[in-house]
Write an enzyme that holds these catalytic residues in place. Structure first.
Site, short mmCIF file in Angstrom:
data_model
loop_
_atom_site.label_atom_id
_atom_site.label_comp_id
_atom_site.label_asym_id
_atom_site.label_seq_id
_atom_site.Cartn_x
_atom_site.Cartn_y
_atom_site.Cartn_z
N SER A 129 -12.79 -32.90 -0.22
CA SER A 129 -14.23 -32.73 -0.02
C SER A 129 -14.77 -34.04 0.55
O SER A 129 -14.64 -35.08 -0.09
CB SER A 129 -14.88 -32.39 -1.37
OG SER A 129 -16.28 -32.37 -1.23
N LYS A 154 -13.05 -29.84 3.57
CA LYS A 154 -14.40 -29.35 3.28
C LYS A 154 -15.38 -30.45 3.63
O LYS A 154 -15.22 -31.59 3.20
CB LYS A 154 -14.48 -28.97 1.81
CG LYS A 154 -15.86 -28.94 1.19
CD LYS A 154 -15.79 -28.35 -0.23
CE LYS A 154 -16.83 -29.00 -1.15
NZ LYS A 154 -16.68 -28.53 -2.55
N LYS A 156 -19.59 -31.61 3.88
CA LYS A 156 -20.90 -31.33 3.30
C LYS A 156 -21.89 -31.15 4.45
O LYS A 156 -21.87 -31.92 5.43
CB LYS A 156 -21.34 -32.50 2.42
CG LYS A 156 -20.43 -32.72 1.21
CD LYS A 156 -20.63 -31.64 0.17
CE LYS A 156 -19.91 -31.99 -1.13
NZ LYS A 156 -20.14 -30.98 -2.16
N ASP A 181 -19.90 -27.12 2.61
CA ASP A 181 -20.61 -27.00 1.33
C ASP A 181 -22.04 -27.49 1.50
O ASP A 181 -22.28 -28.66 1.81
CB ASP A 181 -19.87 -27.83 0.27
CG ASP A 181 -20.43 -27.64 -1.14
OD1 ASP A 181 -21.41 -26.89 -1.30
OD2 ASP A 181 -19.87 -28.25 -2.07
N GLU A 206 -19.98 -22.75 1.29
CA GLU A 206 -20.15 -22.91 -0.16
C GLU A 206 -21.62 -23.12 -0.50
O GLU A 206 -22.28 -23.99 0.08
CB GLU A 206 -19.29 -24.10 -0.62
CG GLU A 206 -19.27 -24.32 -2.12
CD GLU A 206 -18.26 -25.42 -2.52
OE1 GLU A 206 -17.30 -25.68 -1.76
OE2 GLU A 206 -18.46 -26.02 -3.59
N ASP A 231 -20.68 -21.97 -6.08
CA ASP A 231 -20.30 -23.08 -6.95
C ASP A 231 -21.38 -23.17 -8.04
O ASP A 231 -21.24 -22.60 -9.13
CB ASP A 231 -20.19 -24.35 -6.08
CG ASP A 231 -19.98 -25.65 -6.86
OD1 ASP A 231 -20.07 -25.63 -8.09
OD2 ASP A 231 -19.73 -26.70 -6.23
N LYS A 255 -15.48 -24.84 -11.82
CA LYS A 255 -15.32 -26.16 -12.44
C LYS A 255 -15.40 -25.87 -13.94
O LYS A 255 -16.46 -25.46 -14.42
CB LYS A 255 -16.44 -27.10 -12.01
CG LYS A 255 -16.43 -27.37 -10.51
CD LYS A 255 -17.61 -28.18 -10.03
CE LYS A 255 -17.57 -28.32 -8.52
NZ LYS A 255 -18.81 -28.88 -7.97
N GLY A 283 -14.27 -29.92 -8.29
CA GLY A 283 -14.30 -31.18 -9.02
C GLY A 283 -15.68 -31.79 -8.92
O GLY A 283 -16.53 -31.32 -8.16
O1 OSB Z 1 -20.41 -29.33 -4.74
O2 OSB Z 1 -18.33 -29.40 -5.09
C1 OSB Z 1 -19.44 -29.95 -5.12
C2 OSB Z 1 -19.00 -33.63 -6.06
C3 OSB Z 1 -20.05 -33.80 -6.92
C4 OSB Z 1 -20.91 -32.76 -7.16
C5 OSB Z 1 -20.71 -31.53 -6.52
C6 OSB Z 1 -19.63 -31.33 -5.68
C7 OSB Z 1 -18.78 -32.42 -5.41
C8 OSB Z 1 -17.67 -32.34 -4.47
C9 OSB Z 1 -16.50 -33.26 -4.66
O3 OSB Z 1 -17.68 -31.61 -3.51
C10 OSB Z 1 -15.42 -32.63 -5.44
C11 OSB Z 1 -14.36 -33.60 -5.86
O4 OSB Z 1 -13.54 -33.97 -5.02
O5 OSB Z 1 -14.32 -34.02 -7.05
MG MG Z 2 -19.83 -27.41 -4.16
#
Ligand code: OSB
Ligand code: MG
Length: 360
Positions: A129, A154, A156, A181, A206, A231, A255, A283
């Site tokens: 991510s 992925k 953002k 995402d 996402e 999510d 999660k 995560g």
């Molecule tokens: O939306 O998945 C998410 C990190 C913090 C809060 C929300 C998200 C994320 C990530 C990183 O996308 C996920 C990771 O690599 O731990």
């Molecule tokens: Mg997410």
């Protein structure tokens, strides 16, 4: 004895999403200790309620004033779950305590946690991510990530930062497994932009809309061909069932720390896969503790897409656990030790500790 420690570990690089920029991971760690073991868990909350409504302060409130009296180290996680139902919501607080019980139970039985979570493949497929930065910088990160063997990229996105980035990625890297995402960054007024994003053949988009707007996701799902992944919207078994029955979701990012723990995660996974909804494990920039729970669950055979469970070194120069995860061929294996298989580097932890003390 049950105690907690709040630490602040600087991230190697700021992590920017549509809800804000994280510079540190401010994690609350729960520790249970008796003559025979030490067990751990990590809440997925952070300092501010930007991702969901819970944060490190509501976490303390709910644990101290409500969950602590329900908790006993001798409870099965499922029993704790049942009792905790009388407290509404706050599944991140419940999840931390529930996962602590899984670690305690697995350690009492003398086996690694992943062996208690149904059929384990023995590894998790891993995607990365990538936080928002300049397009050039993201290109470099993607190139490195593909070389390292990550099985899915992925990125953002948000309003004003989407099509240009996705076009640059497709032009440069072709048909790589790519997702985006939005972390709730769009609304029902943005369907025009979301239809443009639909051109980029993403494996899913996402959480495009606010977490409460299940119906909005169902409407969007009829308008675009890109699968919808939820999510933040999936806070519990009930919200997962609701989203699936409403036709709002193709893929669920679980999660365990967000949905009230591992038992709820397993229940959601079973329900989802029965109805053709795909599953991966996400995560929240966890330390080695939360990461180990996530990777144990991600090795379950019901998980059928690569998740956000990078090695610790992706986020931290140094982590608070002595054991760390390594990725080989885009896969990470759960640790071999009992329970979550990590021990704490107390000396390093004490340099990061913001506060700590006894809970029970
Ligand atoms: O939306 O998945 C998410 C990190 C913090 C809060 C929300 C998200 C994320 C990530 C990183 O996308 C996920 C990771 O690599 O731990
Ligand atoms: Mg997410």
């Amino acid at each position: 004895m049950l105690s907690y420690s709040k630490i602040s570990n600087p991230l190697l690089k700021p992590f920017k999403t549509s809800f804000g920029t994280q510079l540190t991971r401010d994690a609350v760690i729960l520790t249970y200790m008796d003559e025979s073991m030490e067990a751990y868990a990590e809440a997925v909350t952070d300092e501010a309620p930007l991702y969901g409504y819970e944060d490190n302060y509501t976490l303390f409130h709910v644990i101290n004033n409500h969950l602590k009296t329900i908790f006993s180290p001798d409870l099965e996680p499922e029993k704790f779950n049942e009792k905790a139902k009388e407290i509404r919501g706050h599944n991140m607080a419940k999840g931390a305590m529930e996962m602590l019980l899984w670690d305690i139970n697995a350690k009492r039985e003398g086996k690694p946690l992943h062996k208690f979570l149904g059929k384990s493949k023995g590894y998790a497929d891993v995607g990365i991510s990538i936080g928002m930065s300049s397009i050039d910088d993201e290109m470099r990160t993607i190139e490195e990530s593909l070389k390292k063997g990550y099985r899915r990229i992925k990125v953002k996105i948000e309003r004003g930062f989407n099509v240009e980035l996705l076009r640059a990625i497709r032009n440069r890297f072709g048909d790589i497994p790519l997702s985006a995402d939005a972390n709730q960054g769009f609304t029902r007024d943005d369907f025009k932009i979301l239809k443009k994003i639909d051109e980029f053949n993403l494996i899913y988009i996402e959480q495009p809309l606010p977490l409460e707007d299940i119906n909005g996701h169902a409407l969007l799902r009829k308008e675009i061909k890109t699968p919808i992944c939820l999510d933040e919207s999936i806070e519990s078994v009930e919200s997962a069932t609701n989203a699936i029955e409403r036709g709002a979701v193709d893929v669920i990012n679980i999660k365990p720390g967000r949905v009230g723990g591992l038992q709820n995660s397993l229940d959601i996974m079973e329900k989802a896969r029965e109805r053709g909804v795909n599953i991966w494990i996400g995560g929240m920039l966890e330390t080695g503790i939360g990461r180990s729970f996530n990777i144990s669950l991600a090795s379950n055979s019901l998980v059928n897409m690569p998740g956000d469970t990078s090695p610790n070194s992706r986020y931290f120069k140094k982590d608070i656990t002595n054991e760390t995860f390594e990725m080989k061929d885009g896969r990470i294996a759960p640790l071999k030790g009992n329970g979550i298989g990590v021990t704490l580097d107390y000396r390093f932890l004490s340099t990061l500790q913001v506060e700590g003390g006894r809970l029970l």
